[in-house]
Design a protein around this motif. Structure first.
Motif, PDB file in Angstrom:
ATOM      1  N   ALA A   1       0.732  -1.194  -0.150  1.00  0.00           N
ATOM      2  CA  ALA A   1       0.130   0.214  -0.058  1.00  0.00           C
ATOM      3  C   ALA A   1       0.788   1.276   0.008  1.00  0.00           C
ATOM      4  CB  ALA A   1      -1.039   0.105   1.170  1.00  0.00           C
ATOM      5  N   THR A   2       0.643   2.182  -1.095  1.00  0.00           N
ATOM      6  CA  THR A   2       1.231   3.471  -0.967  1.00  0.00           C
ATOM      7  C   THR A   2       0.341   4.307  -1.726  1.00  0.00           C
ATOM      8  OG1 THR A   2       3.112   4.625  -1.795  1.00  0.00           O
ATOM      9  CG2 THR A   2       2.157   3.133  -3.427  1.00  0.00           C
ATOM     10  N   ALA A   3       0.707   5.464  -1.532  1.00  0.00           N
ATOM     11  CA  ALA A   3      -0.460   6.617  -1.989  1.00  0.00           C
ATOM     12  C   ALA A   3      -0.450   6.512  -3.612  1.00  0.00           C
ATOM     13  CB  ALA A   3       0.271   8.195  -1.547  1.00  0.00           C
ATOM     14  N   PRO A   4      -1.870   6.537  -4.345  1.00  0.00           N
ATOM     15  CA  PRO A   4      -1.928   6.672  -5.508  1.00  0.00           C
ATOM     16  C   PRO A   4      -0.866   7.727  -6.238  1.00  0.00           C
ATOM     17  CG  PRO A   4      -3.960   6.572  -4.541  1.00  0.00           C
ATOM     18  CD  PRO A   4      -3.091   7.084  -3.302  1.00  0.00           C
ATOM     19  N   TRP A   5      -0.520   7.380  -7.252  1.00  0.00           N
ATOM     20  CA  TRP A   5       0.751   8.013  -7.977  1.00  0.00           C
ATOM     21  C   TRP A   5       0.696   8.124  -9.328  1.00  0.00           C
ATOM     22  CZ3 TRP A   5       5.105   6.394 -10.426  1.00  0.00           C
ATOM     23  CH2 TRP A   5       4.974   4.871 -10.507  1.00  0.00           C
ATOM     24  N   GLN A   6       1.602   8.797 -10.081  1.00  0.00           N
ATOM     25  CA  GLN A   6       1.755   8.567 -11.441  1.00  0.00           C
ATOM     26  C   GLN A   6       3.150   9.541 -11.634  1.00  0.00           C
ATOM     27  OE1 GLN A   6      -1.961  10.366 -12.928  1.00  0.00           O
ATOM     28  NE2 GLN A   6      -0.438  11.553 -14.285  1.00  0.00           N
ATOM     29  N   LEU A   7       3.714   9.079 -12.826  1.00  0.00           N
ATOM     30  CA  LEU A   7       4.879  10.043 -13.511  1.00  0.00           C
ATOM     31  C   LEU A   7       4.214  11.230 -13.965  1.00  0.00           C
ATOM     32  CD1 LEU A   7       7.707  10.343 -14.259  1.00  0.00           C
ATOM     33  CD2 LEU A   7       7.167   9.384 -16.353  1.00  0.00           C
ATOM     34  N   LEU A   8       4.754  12.472 -13.552  1.00  0.00           N
ATOM     35  CA  LEU A   8       4.193  13.850 -14.221  1.00  0.00           C
ATOM     36  C   LEU A   8       5.351  14.034 -15.330  1.00  0.00           C
ATOM     37  CD1 LEU A   8       2.258  15.878 -13.985  1.00  0.00           C
ATOM     38  CD2 LEU A   8       3.764  17.257 -12.305  1.00  0.00           C
ATOM     39  N   ALA A   9       4.455  14.007 -16.455  1.00  0.00           N
ATOM     40  CA  ALA A   9       5.711  14.265 -17.801  1.00  0.00           C
ATOM     41  C   ALA A   9       5.273  15.430 -18.599  1.00  0.00           C
ATOM     42  CB  ALA A   9       5.341  13.035 -18.904  1.00  0.00           C
ATOM     43  N   ASP A  10       3.939  15.858 -18.437  1.00  0.00           N
ATOM     44  CA  ASP A  10       3.596  17.210 -19.016  1.00  0.00           C
ATOM     45  C   ASP A  10       2.564  18.191 -18.579  1.00  0.00           C
ATOM     46  OD1 ASP A  10       2.078  18.214 -21.608  1.00  0.00           O
ATOM     47  OD2 ASP A  10       4.051  17.892 -22.186  1.00  0.00           O
ATOM     48  N   LYS A  11       2.863  19.138 -18.904  1.00  0.00           N
ATOM     49  CA  LYS A  11       1.610  20.091 -18.114  1.00  0.00           C
ATOM     50  C   LYS A  11       0.209  19.830 -18.794  1.00  0.00           C
ATOM     51  CE  LYS A  11       4.473  24.334 -18.089  1.00  0.00           C
ATOM     52  NZ  LYS A  11       4.891  25.922 -18.330  1.00  0.00           N
ATOM     53  N   ALA A  12       0.118  19.014 -19.800  1.00  0.00           N
ATOM     54  CA  ALA A  12      -1.185  18.841 -20.310  1.00  0.00           C
ATOM     55  C   ALA A  12      -1.950  17.726 -19.564  1.00  0.00           C
ATOM     56  CB  ALA A  12      -1.180  18.551 -21.805  1.00  0.00           C
ATOM     57  N   GLU A  13      -1.099  17.171 -18.729  1.00  0.00           N
ATOM     58  CA  GLU A  13      -1.650  16.086 -17.626  1.00  0.00           C
ATOM     59  C   GLU A  13      -2.319  16.592 -16.405  1.00  0.00           C
ATOM     60  OE1 GLU A  13       1.890  13.788 -16.749  1.00  0.00           O
ATOM     61  OE2 GLU A  13       1.701  12.809 -18.857  1.00  0.00           O
ATOM     62  N   TRP A  14      -2.452  17.875 -16.333  1.00  0.00           N
ATOM     63  CA  TRP A  14      -2.871  18.188 -14.915  1.00  0.00           C
ATOM     64  C   TRP A  14      -4.427  18.074 -14.613  1.00  0.00           C
ATOM     65  CZ3 TRP A  14      -0.406  18.364 -10.767  1.00  0.00           C
ATOM     66  CH2 TRP A  14       0.948  18.784 -10.806  1.00  0.00           C
ATOM     67  N   PRO A  15      -5.230  18.139 -15.590  1.00  0.00           N
ATOM     68  CA  PRO A  15      -6.771  17.809 -15.657  1.00  0.00           C
ATOM     69  C   PRO A  15      -6.961  16.420 -15.304  1.00  0.00           C
ATOM     70  CG  PRO A  15      -6.395  19.243 -17.452  1.00  0.00           C
ATOM     71  CD  PRO A  15      -5.065  18.745 -17.051  1.00  0.00           C
ATOM     72  N   GLN A  16      -6.195  15.390 -16.026  1.00  0.00           N
ATOM     73  CA  GLN A  16      -6.489  13.870 -15.750  1.00  0.00           C
ATOM     74  C   GLN A  16      -5.737  13.604 -14.069  1.00  0.00           C
ATOM     75  OE1 GLN A  16      -3.414  11.994 -15.981  1.00  0.00           O
ATOM     76  NE2 GLN A  16      -4.511  10.447 -14.635  1.00  0.00           N
ATOM     77  N   VAL A  17      -4.550  14.516 -13.803  1.00  0.00           N
ATOM     78  CA  VAL A  17      -4.017  14.006 -12.490  1.00  0.00           C
ATOM     79  C   VAL A  17      -5.003  14.588 -11.603  1.00  0.00           C
ATOM     80  CG1 VAL A  17      -2.434  15.040 -10.719  1.00  0.00           C
ATOM     81  CG2 VAL A  17      -1.782  14.501 -13.062  1.00  0.00           C
ATOM     82  N   PHE A  18      -5.629  15.506 -11.552  1.00  0.00           N
ATOM     83  CA  PHE A  18      -6.727  16.014 -10.307  1.00  0.00           C
ATOM     84  C   PHE A  18      -7.736  15.255 -10.306  1.00  0.00           C
ATOM     85  CE2 PHE A  18      -4.008  19.672 -10.388  1.00  0.00           C
ATOM     86  CZ  PHE A  18      -3.626  19.925  -9.157  1.00  0.00           C
TER      87      PHE A  18
END
Length: 354
Positions: free
Chosen positions: A93-110
């Motif tokens: 168990a760890t906090a949900p996460w992903q690689l942050l590759a591009d500014k365009a990913e922010w809507p999907q991140v949140f």
């Protein structure tokens, strides 16, 4: 007994050397720019107090040393991307996460992670540096060079923070200290409290998780695992493949300190279960001049690193240990007027934990 060369000559290397002296073991904390021919490298076991290092004459020689314990593990855990991938691989168990590759990913991140995003540099960054807490209207504050070089995690509304310090020997045996409760302020560990008996369910879960990690890596030595306490159980925050700040209380609160335990492990010596008979508190000294009036308190053990005092820099710590909680609380409260005002909240937190 073989000598031990420690890559890195900061306070952790210094404390490893101090722990080795009563055992008659020679420990050489070495800076990354040291000349290899000036050290007994060929005859030594090699360990490290840091996870990452640049390429120098010394590190090039060590890279091919057959007795560099955990050599190939350091880069895997020093990169938060590959560290998180390891936890997912082991279904830990760890906090949900992903690689942050591009500014365009922010809507999907949140959308995926929620309203609070914790951005961390993949490598480097510690004590609150190289990390950002961002909401959707704050993403423009993240430097452009972070994209592709950071991971982003879900902000966790945790109940508390604990760490587990344990060790694994060459034969696969493991031993652990009781869980340590930690208070961080601005990303820096301020105060730790360790009880002789930890919460049984939390201790069992933490030992199971850290055991799985150390066995998967065939790791030898001391490793620390920082966790968030949540209603569903523990979530692993980060791993440190070395002796750790939150284990400093073991110098005066356990039968074997984390520093001696690490040396025993890498040298193939006995690894008994450390005995912890009383509650311990560790107070980090950060950017604070030494004050020998602290020693008027009979429970206080001062560990001073002899480093230049600078704001935000860890320059020492105080350990206190006692099975009598009122007496321990009194000793902590007596330190408050002897320390800068910013220490009061951390000491109050520790007293409240007792």
């Amino acid at each position: 007994m073989k000598p031990v060369c420690v890559l890195g000559n900061g306070q952790l290397g210094r404390m490893l050397r101090q722990a080795a002296e009563p055992l008659g073991i020679q420990v050489y904390p070495v800076g990354i720019d040291a000349e290899p021919e000036s050290l007994p490298i060929a005859q030594s076991v090699i360990t490290a107090e840091v996870e990452r290092w640049p390429e120098t004459a010394l590190t090039r020689e060590l890279a091919n040393h057959p007795a560099f314990v955990n050599r190939d593990i350091f880069p895997r855990l020093a990169d938060r991307l590959t560290q998180k991938q390891l936890l997912d691989q082991l279904n830990l168990a760890t906090a949900p996460w992903q690689l942050l590759a591009d500014k365009a990913e922010w809507p999907q991140v949140f959308s995926t992670l929620g309203e609070l995003a914790i951005v961390k540099r993949r490598t480097g960054g510690y004590d609150g540096r190289g990390q950002w807490r961002l909401r959707a209207n704050e993403t423009d504050t993240l430097p452009d060079e972070c994209y592709g070089e950071c991971i982003v995690e879900q902000g966790i509304n945790f109940l508390g923070e604990v760490s587990l310090v344990g060790a694994r020997g060459h034969d696969g045996s493991t031993v652990f200290y009781p869980l340590t409760h930690n208070l961080h302020q601005e990303g820096i560990l301020r105060t730790s409290v360790a009880f002789a008996q930890a919460d049984a369910a939390q201790q069992a879960q933490a030992e199971s998780m850290l055991s799985a990690i150390m066995h998967e890596l065939n790791y030898v030595g001391v490793m620390a695992m920082e966790c968030f306490i949540t209603p569903e159980g523990l979530l692993i925050n980060e791993l440190a493949p070395r002796v750790h700040n939150s284990g400093h209380w073991t110098q005066n609160g356990a039968s074997v300190s984390q520093f001696e335990l690490h040396l025993r492990a890498v040298l193939g010596l006995a690894l008994p279960q450390p005995v912890v008979a009383a509650t311990s508190v560790m107070v980090n000294l950060i950017g604070t001049d030494v004050n020998y009036d602290w020693l008027a308190q009979p429970l206080v053990h001062l560990h001073w690193y002899e480093k230049e005092v600078r704001p935000g820099r860890k320059v020492g710590h105080l350990n206190l240990s006692d099975s009598d909680h009122p007496r321990l609380a009194a000793a902590l409260n007596a330190l408050v007027p002897q320390l800068p005002q910013e220490y009061a909240s951390g000491i109050a937190w520790a007293v409240e934990k007792l």
